[in-house]
Design a protein around this motif. Structure first.
Motif, PDB file in Angstrom:
ATOM      1  N   SER A   1       0.819  -1.212   0.000  1.00  0.00           N
ATOM      2  CA  SER A   1       0.000   0.000   0.000  1.00  0.00           C
ATOM      3  C   SER A   1       0.855   1.266   0.000  1.00  0.00           C
ATOM      4  N   GLU A   2       2.085   1.186   0.500  1.00  0.00           N
ATOM      5  CA  GLU A   2       2.941   2.364   0.570  1.00  0.00           C
ATOM      6  C   GLU A   2       3.462   2.785  -0.810  1.00  0.00           C
ATOM      7  N   PRO A   3       4.057   1.892  -1.606  1.00  0.00           N
ATOM      8  CA  PRO A   3       4.437   2.323  -2.959  1.00  0.00           C
ATOM      9  C   PRO A   3       3.244   2.713  -3.822  1.00  0.00           C
ATOM     10  N   ALA A   4       2.083   2.143  -3.553  1.00  0.00           N
ATOM     11  CA  ALA A   4       0.886   2.582  -4.287  1.00  0.00           C
ATOM     12  C   ALA A   4       0.559   4.032  -3.934  1.00  0.00           C
ATOM     13  N   ALA A   5       0.665   4.356  -2.649  1.00  0.00           N
ATOM     14  CA  ALA A   5       0.450   5.741  -2.233  1.00  0.00           C
ATOM     15  C   ALA A   5       1.522   6.655  -2.806  1.00  0.00           C
ATOM     16  N   ASP A   6       2.764   6.146  -2.910  1.00  0.00           N
ATOM     17  CA  ASP A   6       3.830   6.925  -3.541  1.00  0.00           C
ATOM     18  C   ASP A   6       3.444   7.298  -4.971  1.00  0.00           C
ATOM     19  N   ALA A   7       2.930   6.321  -5.723  1.00  0.00           N
ATOM     20  CA  ALA A   7       2.597   6.551  -7.127  1.00  0.00           C
ATOM     21  C   ALA A   7       1.551   7.647  -7.268  1.00  0.00           C
ATOM     22  N   ILE A   8       0.551   7.631  -6.411  1.00  0.00           N
ATOM     23  CA  ILE A   8      -0.474   8.678  -6.449  1.00  0.00           C
ATOM     24  C   ILE A   8       0.142  10.026  -6.114  1.00  0.00           C
ATOM     25  N   ALA A   9       1.008  10.060  -5.111  1.00  0.00           N
ATOM     26  CA  ALA A   9       1.645  11.318  -4.719  1.00  0.00           C
ATOM     27  C   ALA A   9       2.562  11.844  -5.824  1.00  0.00           C
TER      28      ALA A   9
ATOM     29  N   LEU B   1      -2.349  -9.849  -0.351  1.00  0.00           N
ATOM     30  CA  LEU B   1      -2.822 -10.503  -1.566  1.00  0.00           C
ATOM     31  C   LEU B   1      -4.339 -10.493  -1.681  1.00  0.00           C
ATOM     32  N   THR B   2      -5.007  -9.931  -0.684  1.00  0.00           N
ATOM     33  CA  THR B   2      -6.465  -9.775  -0.782  1.00  0.00           C
ATOM     34  C   THR B   2      -6.862  -8.306  -0.779  1.00  0.00           C
ATOM     35  N   SER B   3      -5.878  -7.418  -0.827  1.00  0.00           N
ATOM     36  CA  SER B   3      -6.195  -5.990  -0.704  1.00  0.00           C
ATOM     37  C   SER B   3      -6.744  -5.405  -1.991  1.00  0.00           C
ATOM     38  N   ALA B   4      -6.378  -5.965  -3.140  1.00  0.00           N
ATOM     39  CA  ALA B   4      -6.867  -5.438  -4.409  1.00  0.00           C
ATOM     40  C   ALA B   4      -8.195  -6.094  -4.765  1.00  0.00           C
ATOM     41  N   GLY B   5      -9.149  -5.268  -5.149  1.00  0.00           N
ATOM     42  CA  GLY B   5     -10.457  -5.777  -5.527  1.00  0.00           C
ATOM     43  C   GLY B   5     -10.606  -5.874  -7.031  1.00  0.00           C
ATOM     44  N   VAL B   6     -11.852  -5.790  -7.469  1.00  0.00           N
ATOM     45  CA  VAL B   6     -12.173  -5.907  -8.890  1.00  0.00           C
ATOM     46  C   VAL B   6     -11.638  -4.700  -9.659  1.00  0.00           C
ATOM     47  N   ILE B   7     -11.105  -4.961 -10.833  1.00  0.00           N
ATOM     48  CA  ILE B   7     -10.547  -3.921 -11.693  1.00  0.00           C
ATOM     49  C   ILE B   7     -11.615  -3.459 -12.671  1.00  0.00           C
TER      50      ILE B   7
ATOM     51  N   GLY C   1       0.523  -1.631  -9.717  1.00  0.00           N
ATOM     52  CA  GLY C   1      -0.451  -1.260 -10.728  1.00  0.00           C
ATOM     53  C   GLY C   1      -1.828  -1.839 -10.458  1.00  0.00           C
ATOM     54  N   TRP C   2      -1.888  -3.117 -10.072  1.00  0.00           N
ATOM     55  CA  TRP C   2      -3.183  -3.726  -9.745  1.00  0.00           C
ATOM     56  C   TRP C   2      -3.861  -2.973  -8.600  1.00  0.00           C
ATOM     57  N   LEU C   3      -3.087  -2.609  -7.588  1.00  0.00           N
ATOM     58  CA  LEU C   3      -3.671  -1.906  -6.444  1.00  0.00           C
ATOM     59  C   LEU C   3      -4.137  -0.512  -6.841  1.00  0.00           C
ATOM     60  N   LEU C   4      -3.360   0.177  -7.660  1.00  0.00           N
ATOM     61  CA  LEU C   4      -3.770   1.498  -8.140  1.00  0.00           C
ATOM     62  C   LEU C   4      -5.077   1.411  -8.906  1.00  0.00           C
ATOM     63  N   ALA C   5      -5.161   0.447  -9.822  1.00  0.00           N
ATOM     64  CA  ALA C   5      -6.361   0.324 -10.650  1.00  0.00           C
ATOM     65  C   ALA C   5      -7.578  -0.057  -9.817  1.00  0.00           C
ATOM     66  N   ALA C   6      -7.360  -0.869  -8.772  1.00  0.00           N
ATOM     67  CA  ALA C   6      -8.474  -1.295  -7.924  1.00  0.00           C
ATOM     68  C   ALA C   6      -8.959  -0.180  -7.001  1.00  0.00           C
ATOM     69  N   GLU C   7      -8.014   0.555  -6.413  1.00  0.00           N
ATOM     70  CA  GLU C   7      -8.378   1.526  -5.379  1.00  0.00           C
ATOM     71  C   GLU C   7      -8.453   2.960  -5.882  1.00  0.00           C
ATOM     72  N   HIS C   8      -7.840   3.240  -7.023  1.00  0.00           N
ATOM     73  CA  HIS C   8      -7.846   4.601  -7.563  1.00  0.00           C
ATOM     74  C   HIS C   8      -8.171   4.590  -9.059  1.00  0.00           C
ATOM     75  N   PRO C   9      -9.294   3.995  -9.437  1.00  0.00           N
ATOM     76  CA  PRO C   9      -9.618   3.915 -10.868  1.00  0.00           C
ATOM     77  C   PRO C   9      -9.780   5.276 -11.526  1.00  0.00           C
ATOM     78  N   ASP C  10     -10.035   6.297 -10.722  1.00  0.00           N
ATOM     79  CA  ASP C  10     -10.154   7.653 -11.272  1.00  0.00           C
ATOM     80  C   ASP C  10      -8.812   8.223 -11.695  1.00  0.00           C
ATOM     81  N   ARG C  11      -7.696   7.558 -11.291  1.00  0.00           N
ATOM     82  CA  ARG C  11      -6.361   8.050 -11.638  1.00  0.00           C
ATOM     83  C   ARG C  11      -5.679   7.190 -12.705  1.00  0.00           C
ATOM     84  N   VAL C  12      -6.310   6.092 -13.092  1.00  0.00           N
ATOM     85  CA  VAL C  12      -5.706   5.146 -14.021  1.00  0.00           C
ATOM     86  C   VAL C  12      -6.545   5.063 -15.299  1.00  0.00           C
TER      87      VAL C  12
ATOM     88  N   ASP D   1     -10.833 -13.356 -13.862  1.00  0.00           N
ATOM     89  CA  ASP D   1     -11.963 -13.321 -12.935  1.00  0.00           C
ATOM     90  C   ASP D   1     -12.083 -11.996 -12.202  1.00  0.00           C
ATOM     91  N   TRP D   2     -10.991 -11.227 -12.179  1.00  0.00           N
ATOM     92  CA  TRP D   2     -10.952 -10.023 -11.355  1.00  0.00           C
ATOM     93  C   TRP D   2     -10.960  -8.735 -12.167  1.00  0.00           C
TER      94      TRP D   2
END
Length: 281
Positions: free
Chosen positions: A73-81, A204-210, A103-114, A235-236
Motif C-alpha cells: 500500500s505504501e508504494p501505491a500511495a507513492d505513485a499517487i503522490a 494478496l487480498t487488498s486489491a479488488g475488482v478492476i 499497478g493492480w492496487l492502483l487500478a483497484a483503489e484509484h480507478p479515477d487516476r488510471v 476473474d478479477w
C-alpha cells in the motif's frame, strides 16, 4: 528529475512529447526504471509522455528503514503522490513484477487516476492467492520468498561476485550488469528486499475488482508465475480485458521481449498496434 512526495525524494525519468498522454512506468526487483528503456522509443513515437520511477528502496532519497514502510500500500500511495506532484490527473500505468502489483492496487483503489493498466508477469493478487492455495507448483515457485525475506538475503545475492543475482538475470544478457552494479550501492539491495520482507498475508487480498481497461502480459517460461494464476486473473477484471501470452520468454519480459510488450501496451493504450496474444493458453 527529482520529485518530492510523502516526505521523500524520488528519481523520475521523463521522456516523449510534452503534450502526450502520460504513462507511469513501475519497475520490479531487482531492476529499476531502466528495465523499460527498450520499449520507450515505441511509446514516444506513438506520442506518449512517459514517467519511469525508481520506486521506494531504489531512489536514494526514498529508503525508509522500517520494513513496514514497504507494505504494498505504501508504494501505491507513492505513485499517487508522484502523479499529484507532476500535475497528472490520470495516467496509463505499465508495471512489471512488483510494479505490476502496485499497478493492480492502483487500478483497484484509484480507478479515477488510471486510464489503462498493462500488468506484466505478475497477475492480479487475488488470482495469485488462489493459485498459492490450490497449486503446489505455484507454492514451489514462490519458495525463494523465504530466502529473500531472511537476514542472509543480501549476502546470498551478492556473495561470490553476485553469482546468484547474475544467474537470476541471465536471460537479459549484458543488461544484467546494470542492475548487479546498482545493487552494490549501500542500502539499495536492502531497500529492494524489504518489499518481500514487508509483505503481509492480507496484501494478496487488498486489491479488488478492476474496472479500468486492462491487459495482462504473461510468458510461458516465467519461473515465478504458473499458468493457473495467469488464467484466473480474468476473474478479477470487469472491464475490457486482454490476456497476452508470450511464448518462450522468461519472467524478464520488458528486456527479453520488448517489441512484443510494446505491441501489447500500445494496443491497450492507443488501439493502434497488433499484439501477440493467445487467449486460449
Amino acid at each position: 528529475m527529482e520529485i518530492k512526495a510523502r516526505g521523500m525524494t524520488f528519481d523520475v525519468y521523463e521522456g516523449g512529447p510534452a503534450d502526450g498522454e502520460p504513462v507511469l512506468l513501475l519497475h520490479g526487483f531487482p531492476q529499476d526504471h531502466r528495465e523499460f528503456d527498450l520499449i520507450l522509443p515505441r511509446l514516444h513515437a506513438a506520442g506518449l509522455r512517459t514517467y519511469a520511477v525508481d520506486q521506494r528502496g531504489y531512489s536514494p532519497g526514498a529508503r525508509p528503514d522500517d520494513v513496514r514502510s514497504y507494505r504494498i500500500s505504501e508504494p501505491a500511495a507513492d505513485a499517487i503522490a508522484i502523479l499529484d506532484a507532476l500535475g497528472v490527473e490520470k495516467a496509463h500505468v505499465i508495471g512489471h513484477d512488483w510494479g505490476a502489483q502496485v499497478g493492480w492496487l492502483l487500478a483497484a483503489e484509484h480507478p479515477d487516476r488510471v486510464r489503462t493498466l498493462t500488468a506484466v508477469s505478475v497477475p492480479h493478487p487475488r488470482a495469485l492467492r488462489l493459485a498459492l492455495r490450490v497449486r503446489p507448483t505455484q507454492r514451489a515457485r514462490f519458495a525463494y520468498f523465504a530466502v529473500f525475506r531472511s537476514p542472509i538475503a543480501e549476502r546470498f545475492l551478492l556473495g561470490g561476485g553476485a553469482a546468484v543475482l547474475k544467474a537470476m538475470l541471465r536471460p537479459i544478457g549484458d543488461r544484467a550488469a546494470l542492475y548487479v552494479d546498482a545493487m552494490r550501492e549501500p542500502g539499495r539491495l536492502t531497500g529492494g528486499l524489504n518489499w518481500y520482507r514487508g509483505l503481509a498475508g492480507g496484501d494478496l487480498t487488498s486489491a479488488g475488482v478492476i474496472t479500468v481497461p486492462t491487459t495482462y502480459v504473461w510468458s510461458d517460461r516465467d519461473g515465478v508465475v504458473a499458468r493457473t494464476a495467469a488464467l484466473r486473473t480474468r476473474d478479477w477484471v470487469e472491464a475490457d480485458y486482454q490476456f497476452v501470452v508470450l511464448r518462450g520468454v522468461s519472467h524478464w519480459v520488458p528486456e527479453q521481449a520488448p517489441e512484443a510488450l510494446a505491441d501489447a501496451a500500445l494496443h491497450r493504450i492507443t488501439g493502434d498496434a497488433q499484439t501477440r496474444s493467445d487467449p486460449g493458453a
